[in-house]
Design an enzyme around this catalytic site. Structure first.
Site, PDB file in Angstrom:
ATOM      1  N   GLU A  22      -4.328 -15.288 -26.356  1.00 30.56           N
ATOM      2  CA  GLU A  22      -3.148 -15.224 -25.485  1.00 30.56           C
ATOM      3  C   GLU A  22      -2.407 -16.556 -25.447  1.00 30.56           C
ATOM      4  O   GLU A  22      -1.433 -16.715 -24.729  1.00 30.56           O
ATOM      5  CB  GLU A  22      -3.521 -14.732 -24.085  1.00 30.56           C
ATOM      6  CG  GLU A  22      -4.695 -15.418 -23.444  1.00 30.56           C
ATOM      7  CD  GLU A  22      -5.142 -14.778 -22.123  1.00 30.56           C
ATOM      8  OE1 GLU A  22      -4.445 -13.918 -21.578  1.00 30.56           O
ATOM      9  OE2 GLU A  22      -6.213 -15.178 -21.636  1.00 30.56           O
ATOM     10  N   HIS A  48       0.820  -1.208   0.000  1.00 34.36           N
ATOM     11  CA  HIS A  48       0.000   0.000   0.000  1.00 34.36           C
ATOM     12  C   HIS A  48       0.853   1.257   0.000  1.00 34.36           C
ATOM     13  O   HIS A  48       0.462   2.281  -0.548  1.00 34.36           O
ATOM     14  CB  HIS A  48      -0.960  -0.012   1.195  1.00 34.36           C
ATOM     15  CG  HIS A  48      -2.268  -0.644   0.860  1.00 34.36           C
ATOM     16  ND1 HIS A  48      -2.965  -1.438   1.723  1.00 34.36           N
ATOM     17  CD2 HIS A  48      -2.989  -0.599  -0.278  1.00 34.36           C
ATOM     18  CE1 HIS A  48      -4.068  -1.849   1.126  1.00 34.36           C
ATOM     19  NE2 HIS A  48      -4.110  -1.359  -0.079  1.00 34.36           N
ATOM     20  N   ASP A  69       0.213 -12.693 -21.524  1.00 28.78           N
ATOM     21  CA  ASP A  69       0.316 -14.152 -21.580  1.00 28.78           C
ATOM     22  C   ASP A  69       0.827 -14.630 -22.930  1.00 28.78           C
ATOM     23  O   ASP A  69       1.583 -15.594 -23.005  1.00 28.78           O
ATOM     24  CB  ASP A  69      -1.058 -14.788 -21.299  1.00 28.78           C
ATOM     25  CG  ASP A  69      -1.311 -14.886 -19.806  1.00 28.78           C
ATOM     26  OD1 ASP A  69      -0.384 -15.290 -19.078  1.00 28.78           O
ATOM     27  OD2 ASP A  69      -2.422 -14.551 -19.372  1.00 28.78           O
TER      28      ASP A  69
HETATM   29  C1  PEP Z   1      -2.886 -10.659 -20.804  1.00 30.45           C
HETATM   30  O1  PEP Z   1      -2.536 -11.819 -20.591  1.00 30.45           O
HETATM   31  O2  PEP Z   1      -2.281  -9.890 -21.583  1.00 30.45           O
HETATM   32  C2  PEP Z   1      -4.056 -10.101 -20.095  1.00 30.45           C
HETATM   33  C3  PEP Z   1      -4.542  -8.920 -20.415  1.00 30.45           C
HETATM   34  O3  PEP Z   1      -4.586 -10.833 -19.091  1.00 30.45           O
HETATM   35  P1  PEP Z   1      -3.945 -11.009 -17.622  1.00 30.45           P
HETATM   36  O4  PEP Z   1      -2.801 -10.036 -17.497  1.00 30.45           O
HETATM   37  O5  PEP Z   1      -5.068 -10.723 -16.678  1.00 30.45           O
HETATM   38  O6  PEP Z   1      -3.508 -12.441 -17.639  1.00 30.45           O
HETATM   39 MG    MG Z   2      -3.891 -13.193 -19.614  1.00 34.05          MG
END
Ligand code: PEP
Ligand code: MG
Length: 568
Positions: A430, A190, A454
């Site tokens: 992804e 925080h 991802d």
């Molecule tokens: C990603 O993977 O780019 C995404 C937007 O999802 P997260 O970061 O929540 O896995």
């Molecule tokens: Mg993702």
């Protein structure tokens, strides 16, 4: 001059004198009350709680209405202070085990903080600092000491401390603090969040900072790189003073872009979307035309039981209200990997990022999935919404997700509950397999959004959380841009909308290349919007397209970065 390195958690540059801050500490001994003294000890504890509550009330009162988010931290401290479970344990420790009030408070709070600190979820673990903050407040009051904080700094200074509790940072004298340097603390603490929202440059995790940076000594804090320079020479001081001026001028200039239209220099329109975790951090100043990613798992993460269908419907309704007619992209639950749910214990997996995560998990917990889908459908009567599945790897995945959606529709229809039967359904791209099958996927869904966070980790087999694989996680590799090019092309050929909602969309260095590859929908955190608009408004479409062609023809990430920087 000596150089130290830490983790920059709030950007900026500062040049000034060190102010060493030693937070309240005290020794608590294992002491017990005399028989018959229990009620007096309990009364002392209760008085301390009342006084602490009053202090917190005063802190909350110092925040302006724009600082609602910061005030919430102290409302959470008030909730900790009156937490039934903790209160009951302290009461029993005093009455049944004859522990003294300070010993009981210290022991119980320390145990609760340790439990939270051991949570695998970094956001939950970071809350241990809040429990310790409440413990310190109670102990200080029990030991008869006055409030001791950073609310009145003697001169403009760089605050150096072993650690700062959230209440230290929240009440810091913002007219005099130049920067913060601490020995411990992480980016999700925080204190870090507060430093960012107050725009105080901060570097955490500088080992031995309190030994090395002497009280009153000159220091340079470069919270863009994470470097702290002790006893800088005259040349270094003037160089960093100039860099600070340039940084501030650039930041102020970038801010002006928030309300400008998102378009290229020659007028090609681009849409800017917003990424949110819940309605709680809704940005006041706008600057976006749709919500490109609503990460619904955050509704599930901070509670011990699963949210009901009605609770979810209400939460989605609230976001639609805040969006005020703008399209909201609701992503179904993305749990697993680094995100866990207190209410849903999951079996341990060797490779959780390659495991039963996101859509896979939803398909395995059909009731959970159907509950969410019904809530999403029900909220469709309140405003434009579209549903997006995370971690789709195959056409089978997409079809299974759509079949569940049809089942949820049938359940609502059977009960006569209204919903929009034509809610668009889309996928996150992804996983590389679905990127390769993008033409086929585009035929069977209404839209796509690329999750570059991802996509990059699965494309390069490099864990996005592991600092040891950071150099292998190559967001700017030509491989990333070529695969993105293929995905954008497939959806454009099918006449279906495609966006990017991974961090890359909010990176001003990547934005012109994505634009040149044909992307017209960028979704990002609110704080990234001005810099991305600025980057997009500084190129013509032809320049962006030429840059994108050169980037795709490059061999390595360093070549790509050189091309981008040469162009900028
Ligand atoms: C990603 O993977 O780019 C995404 C937007 O999802 P997260 O970061 O929540 O896995
Ligand atoms: Mg993702």
């Amino acid at each position: 001059m000596r150089t130290f390195k830490g983790k920059p958690v709030s950007p900026g540059i500062a040049v000034g004198k060190v102010y060493q801050y030693k937070a309240f500490t005290c020794d608590v001994y294992e002491t017990y009350v005399q028989p018959g003294g229990e009620q007096a000890a309990l009364a002392a504890y209760r008085n301390a709680v009342r006084e602490a509550d009053a202090e917190l009330g005063r802190i909350i009162g110092t925040f302006s209405p724009q600082d609602r988010e910061q005030a919430k931290i102290f409302e959470a401290h008030r909730a900790i202070l009156t937490d039934d479970e903790m209160d009951e344990e302290i009461r029993r420790a005093i009455l049944e085990q004859q522990q003294s009030a300070d010993f009981a408070v210290d022991r119980v709070c320390t145990e609760f903080a340790a439990l939270l600190g051991a949570a695998p979820d970094a956001n939950i673990a970071a809350r241990a600092a809040d429990v310790r903050d409440v413990r310190n407040r109670l102990l200080r009051i029990l030991h008869g000491e006055k409030e001791h904080d950073l609310s009145r700094l003697p001169f403009p200074c760089v605050v150096v401390a072993h650690d700062l509790l959230p209440s230290d940072t929240a009440t810091i004298d913002r007219n005099h603090v130049l920067a913060i340097v601490t020995e411990v603390g992480g980016a999700t603490s925080h204190s870090a969040i507060l430093a960012r929202s107050f725009e105080i440059p901060a570097i955490l995790g500088v080992p031995d900072a309190t030994q090395a940076l002497l009280d009153g000594g000159e220091v340079v804090v470069d919270a863009l790189t994470g470097e702290v320079l002790a006893e800088p020479d005259a040349e270094t001081l003037s160089r960093f003073r100039a860099q600070r001026e340039a940084y501030l001028a650039n930041r102020n200039e970038t801010r002006q872009y928030l309300s400008l239209p998102a378009e290229t220099k020659d007028g090609t329109a681009v849409e800017i979307g917003l990424n949110i975790g819940s309605g709680a951090n809704w940005p006041e100043n706008g600057g976006f035309s749709f919500v490109g990613l609503f990460r619904t798992e955050f509704l599930y993460m901070e509670r011990d039981s699963l949210p009901t269908e009605d609770e979810q419907t209400a939460a989605y309704h609230k976001v639609l209200e805040l969006a005020a007619g703008r399209l909201v992209t609701l992503r179904t639950l993305d749990i697993g990997g680094d995100k866990t749910l207190p209410a849903l214990p999951l079996p341990k997996e060797e490779n959780p990022f390659l495991g039963c995560r996101a859509l896979r998990l939803s398909l395995n917990h059909r009731d959970l999935f159907l509950t969410q889908l019904r809530a999403a459908l029900r909220s469709s009567v309140y405003g434009p919404i579209q549903i997006m599945f995370p971690m789709v790897g195959s056409l089978e995945d997409l079809r299974a997700g759509k079949a569940a959606l049809e089942e949820a529709k049938a359940q609502l229809a059977a009960k006569g509950i209204p919903f929009d039967p034509d809610v668009p359904v889309g996928i996150m791209v992804e996983i590389p397999s679905i990127a390769i099958l993008a033409d086929e996927a585009a035929r069977e869904c209404d839209f796509a959004s690329v999750g570059t966070n991802d996509l990059c980790q699965y494309l390069f087999a490099a864990d996005r959380m592991n600092p040891l694989t950071a150099e292998y996680y190559q967001t700017f590799s030509p491989a990333m841009f070529r695969i993105l090019n293929a995905v954008f092309g497939a959806f454009h050929r099918a006449g279906k909308p495609v966006s990017v909602c991974g961090e890359m969309a909010g990176d001003p260095e990547a934005a012109p290349v994505l634009l040149g590859l044909g992307l017209r929908k960028f979704s990002m955190n609110a704080s990234a919007i001005p810099a991305v608009k600025r980057a997009l408004r500084s190129v013509t479409l032809a320049e962006a397209e030429a840059l994108a062609r050169a980037v795709c023809a490059a061999d390595t990430q360093s070549e790509v970065l050189a091309l981008i920087r040469q162009h900028g």
